[in-house]
Write a protein that holds these residues in place. Structure first.
Motif, PDB file in Angstrom:
ATOM      1  N   LEU A  54     -16.744  -9.701  -3.260  1.00 43.40           N
ATOM      2  CA  LEU A  54     -15.682  -8.722  -3.408  1.00 43.40           C
ATOM      3  C   LEU A  54     -16.111  -7.350  -2.891  1.00 43.40           C
ATOM      4  O   LEU A  54     -17.289  -6.988  -2.972  1.00 43.40           O
ATOM      5  N   HIS A  57     -12.745  -2.539  -3.959  1.00 37.37           N
ATOM      6  CA  HIS A  57     -11.397  -2.597  -4.510  1.00 37.37           C
ATOM      7  C   HIS A  57     -11.135  -3.903  -5.256  1.00 37.37           C
ATOM      8  O   HIS A  57     -10.058  -4.098  -5.807  1.00 37.37           O
ATOM      9  N   ASP A  59     -11.189  -6.857  -3.656  1.00 32.54           N
ATOM     10  CA  ASP A  59     -10.629  -7.814  -2.695  1.00 32.54           C
ATOM     11  C   ASP A  59     -11.727  -8.711  -2.145  1.00 32.54           C
ATOM     12  O   ASP A  59     -12.847  -8.256  -1.888  1.00 32.54           O
ATOM     13  N   THR A  61     -13.875 -10.530   0.480  1.00 35.06           N
ATOM     14  CA  THR A  61     -14.227 -10.225   1.868  1.00 35.06           C
ATOM     15  C   THR A  61     -14.920 -11.385   2.564  1.00 35.06           C
ATOM     16  O   THR A  61     -14.926 -11.447   3.782  1.00 35.06           O
ATOM     17  N   PRO A  80      -7.817  -4.876 -10.503  1.00 37.29           N
ATOM     18  CA  PRO A  80      -7.490  -4.698  -9.102  1.00 37.29           C
ATOM     19  C   PRO A  80      -6.912  -3.309  -8.853  1.00 37.29           C
ATOM     20  O   PRO A  80      -6.235  -2.742  -9.708  1.00 37.29           O
ATOM     21  N   TYR A  83      -2.740  -1.416  -3.616  1.00 37.60           N
ATOM     22  CA  TYR A  83      -2.847  -0.850  -2.271  1.00 37.60           C
ATOM     23  C   TYR A  83      -2.278   0.559  -2.189  1.00 37.60           C
ATOM     24  O   TYR A  83      -2.813   1.413  -1.503  1.00 37.60           O
TER      25      TYR A  83
END
Length: 98
Positions: A54, A57, A59, A61, A80, A83
């Protein structure tokens, strides 16, 4: 829950991995574990996990399979970051005449 050899099983979730989990993590990383891979028959106190690395953020990768010590994996709660609220760090203005 433990395996027959006494090694703790790894549950799906988010973990911080550092040198306590494996010497390969000189720089700590954050991962989301999908599942443990017990069919690889790791040595005592070690296991293989299928996970996503991760970013800051939360997310994913990169998908990875890692060899780790469950006792050294630290579970963490990562909320999380939507965006819309993410910001890039401000660019530093170059000094004129220096």
């Amino acid at each position: 829950m433990t395996r027959e050899d006494g090694t703790p099983r790894v549950s799906p979730g988010v973990y911080l991995l550092d040198r306590a989990a494996s010497p390969q993590f000189a720089s700590p990383i954050l991962v989301r574990v999908i599942r443990e891979l017990p069919d690889r028959h790791p040595p005592y106190a070690w296991t293989w996990v299928d996970c996503y690395q991760l970013d800051r953020h939360g997310d994913a990768t990169e998908k990875r399979q890692l060899f780790v010590m469950p006792q050294g994996m630290r579970p963490v709660n990562v909320a999380p970051v939507p965006y819309a609220t993410r910001r890039r760090p401000p660019l530093r203005a170059a000094r004129a005449g220096g």
